[in-house]
Design a protein around this motif. Structure first.
Motif, short mmCIF file in Angstrom:
data_model
loop_
_atom_site.label_atom_id
_atom_site.label_comp_id
_atom_site.label_asym_id
_atom_site.label_seq_id
_atom_site.Cartn_x
_atom_site.Cartn_y
_atom_site.Cartn_z
N GLU A 85 0.82 -1.21 0.00
CA GLU A 85 0.00 0.00 0.00
C GLU A 85 0.85 1.26 0.00
O GLU A 85 0.52 2.25 -0.68
CB GLU A 85 -0.93 0.00 1.22
CG GLU A 85 -1.89 1.17 1.25
CD GLU A 85 -2.83 1.11 2.44
OE1 GLU A 85 -3.67 2.03 2.57
OE2 GLU A 85 -2.74 0.15 3.23
N ARG A 89 1.88 1.95 -3.51
CA ARG A 89 0.76 2.38 -4.34
C ARG A 89 0.38 3.83 -4.04
O ARG A 89 -0.12 4.54 -4.91
CB ARG A 89 -0.45 1.47 -4.14
CG ARG A 89 -0.24 0.04 -4.60
CD ARG A 89 -1.56 -0.68 -4.80
NE ARG A 89 -2.42 -0.63 -3.63
CZ ARG A 89 -2.37 -1.49 -2.63
NH1 ARG A 89 -1.48 -2.49 -2.64
NH2 ARG A 89 -3.20 -1.38 -1.58
N ASN A 90 0.65 4.26 -2.79
CA ASN A 90 0.28 5.61 -2.39
C ASN A 90 1.40 6.62 -2.58
O ASN A 90 1.23 7.80 -2.27
CB ASN A 90 -0.16 5.62 -0.91
CG ASN A 90 -1.46 4.86 -0.70
OD1 ASN A 90 -2.27 4.72 -1.63
ND2 ASN A 90 -1.67 4.36 0.51
N ARG A 91 2.54 6.17 -3.08
CA ARG A 91 3.67 7.08 -3.29
C ARG A 91 3.35 8.02 -4.46
O ARG A 91 3.03 7.57 -5.56
CB ARG A 91 4.95 6.30 -3.56
CG ARG A 91 6.21 7.17 -3.59
CD ARG A 91 7.40 6.33 -4.04
NE ARG A 91 7.76 5.31 -3.07
CZ ARG A 91 8.69 5.44 -2.14
NH1 ARG A 91 9.36 6.58 -2.06
NH2 ARG A 91 8.97 4.45 -1.31
N GLN A 122 -6.25 7.46 -10.93
CA GLN A 122 -6.08 6.69 -9.69
C GLN A 122 -4.69 6.82 -9.09
O GLN A 122 -4.48 6.46 -7.92
CB GLN A 122 -6.40 5.21 -9.94
CG GLN A 122 -5.40 4.47 -10.81
CD GLN A 122 -5.84 3.03 -11.09
OE1 GLN A 122 -7.00 2.77 -11.43
NE2 GLN A 122 -4.91 2.10 -10.96
N TRP A 123 -3.73 7.34 -9.85
CA TRP A 123 -2.38 7.48 -9.30
C TRP A 123 -2.28 8.76 -8.47
O TRP A 123 -2.72 9.84 -8.91
CB TRP A 123 -1.35 7.54 -10.43
CG TRP A 123 -1.14 6.24 -11.14
CD1 TRP A 123 -1.55 5.01 -10.75
CD2 TRP A 123 -0.47 6.07 -12.39
NE1 TRP A 123 -1.17 4.06 -11.66
CE2 TRP A 123 -0.49 4.68 -12.70
CE3 TRP A 123 0.16 6.93 -13.29
CZ2 TRP A 123 0.08 4.15 -13.84
CZ3 TRP A 123 0.73 6.41 -14.44
CH2 TRP A 123 0.69 5.04 -14.71
N PRO A 124 -1.66 8.71 -7.28
CA PRO A 124 -1.45 9.92 -6.49
C PRO A 124 -0.38 10.81 -7.13
O PRO A 124 0.64 10.32 -7.59
CB PRO A 124 -0.99 9.38 -5.13
CG PRO A 124 -0.43 8.03 -5.42
CD PRO A 124 -1.19 7.49 -6.58
#
Length: 451
Positions: free
Chosen positions: A326, A329-331, A444-446
């Motif tokens: 996670e 994915r949140n980077r 969806q990408w940060p």
């Protein structure tokens, strides 16, 4: 053979159609599309036919079977109730026009845009699922013995060899190969697969399926492979939101297939073959440039398709990144665009390319058929050149690809997922900025906040 004239083709067809007891051909013209084989439509004896032909004999080298075997598979499918065309004759050496066969023309359009605009896509999807189940019902006794069977591990090894031959410098493709090696499923009972079952290879008219084309990749294997291939984002075209062939939901597609075939769709196997075929098509795109470089087929479309590799790299990343921790994915990632300085003085490369593209657009109305299609391909090619000149390019990395293949670097490696995201975004900005998967990914990408 690739330089064969239309008159040469017509003379060869006179001989082939006479053998089938049909009159002389007329109104011969090239159909658009076809990434590997040519298609020519003509009239004979008051009916319409289509010639399917290899653009060069080199295209037939290394293939598991030739056109005579492909024609036999189509005849078997036709006999099993699949909406496959009727083969009327197979080309012989004495015809003098190479390798191929002639089919009776079917109604409908293969144009994905036109099919996706039809009023009842759900009905088309149900008929597509029905036909796929009928294809999968054919056994060894129904087709020629030379139809191959895909061994899962051999298939992955073949992809790995193709990767090395293509330079072995694409970390994203290496990531897919490593994942496949680590997730090979147990074998299941093999079925006859079409091998290329998707929009672009089907005909539709009035919201009905009217034809299943292009059987050159038929083989025995896992039924999930055919199911997965047609659902890849690249074959959904403008309808990224409809996961099943751009026509509807996976649930509806699977329900009809399961009812018709008596099989149950396994989501894990579906994902495996989605990854497998995405790697397969990424490498297939790369090979197109090699065909052109070696002179096997100097068609403009080859070099343009080769630049669609980046589309598959993005789709591969979207398939695999759910396995990342996670935190990775949140980077957040930053925008990879770096523009060239403001231009002054004489025209620069990107401006010259734009000018040529605009001129080509001005003569579009003077062309038709395959020439009009090639003009559109030419403008796509010029757009790639213009964008690549304008944007900073992130080059591929053989060292990183080798680390991924060895299992030394993966999506758990801090920062690697963000690097992959930024890299495929940068490439797609040049190659195919309107590719639907890119918009879905960016949503969806940060992202890092702009200062």
């Amino acid at each position: 053979m690739g330089e064969m004239t239309q008159d040469d083709l017509r003379e060869g067809l006179v001989r082939a159609m006479a053998r089938a007891g049909v009159g002389e051909p007329s109104a011969l013209h090239r159909l658009t599309g076809g990434a590997t084989m040519e298609s020519w439509r003509f009239t004979a004896g008051g009916e319409d036919y289509v010639l399917r032909r290899a653009p060069s004999l080199a295209f037939m080298e290394g293939r598991p079977f030739g056109h005579a075997t492909e024609a036999a598979v189509i005849r078997a499918a036709h006999g099993a109730g699949v909406t496959a065309p009727e083969v009327v004759t197979v080309l012989e050496d004495s015809d003098g026009i190479g390798s191929g066969f002639v089919m009776r023309a079917l109604p409908g359009t293969p144009d994905p845009k036109a099919i996706l605009a039809m009023e009842q896509p759900d009905r088309i999807l149900a008929e597509v699922a029905r036909d796929l189940a009928r294809i999968h019902s054919l056994g060894r006794e129904d087709v020629p013995p030379e139809i191959p069977e895909l061994d899962y591990r051999d298939g992955i090894e073949n992809l790995r060899q193709q990767f090395e031959e293509a330079g072995g410098d694409r970390p994203m493709i290496a990531l897919g190969l490593r994942w496949l090696m680590d997730h090979v499923p147990d074998r299941v009972e093999s079925v006859l697969g079409h091998g290329d079952y998707r929009l672009g290879n089907i005909l539709c008219e009035d919201s009905h399926l009217t034809g299943v084309l292009d059987w050159e990749l038929a083989h025995f294997g896992d039924p999930h492979e055919d199911l997965a291939f047609g659902c890849m984002p690249v074959w959904r075209f403008a309808r990224y939101d409809r996961p099943a062939l751009g026509l509807g939901s996976l649930e509806d597609y699977f329900a009809v297939y399961e009812a018709e075939s008596g099989r149950t769709v396994d989501p894990a196997r579906f994902r495996f073959w989605s990854v497998y075929r995405t790697v397969w098509w990424a490498l297939g795109c790369l090979r197109m440039a090699d065909f052109w470089r070696r002179g096997e087929d100097r068609m403009l479309e080859r070099v343009v398709i080769s630049r669609r590799t980046s589309e598959q790299e993005l789709d591969l990343l979207l398939l695999l990144e759910e396995d990342a921790p996670e935190a990775e994915r949140n980077r957040a990632i930053d925008d990879p665009m770096e523009m060239n300085p403001a231009l002054h003085g004489e025209a620069q490369m990107d401006e010259i390319v734009i000018a040529v593209s605009e001129w080509l657009s001005s003569i579009k109305h003077k062309l038709e058929g395959h020439d009009r299609f090639q003009l559109a391909v030419a403008r796509n090619a010029l757009g790639i050149v213009e964008r690549e000149h304008r944007h900073f390019t992130i080059h591929d990395d053989r060292s990183a690809a080798l680390k991924v293949l060895r299992g030394e670097m993966n999506l758990r490696t801090p920062g690697f997922l963000a690097e992959c995201r930024r890299g495929v975004w940068s490439k797609l900005r040049e190659d195919s900025p309107k590719y639907p998967s890119l918009q879905a990914a960016l949503a969806q990408w940060p992202m890092e906040e702009e200062e």
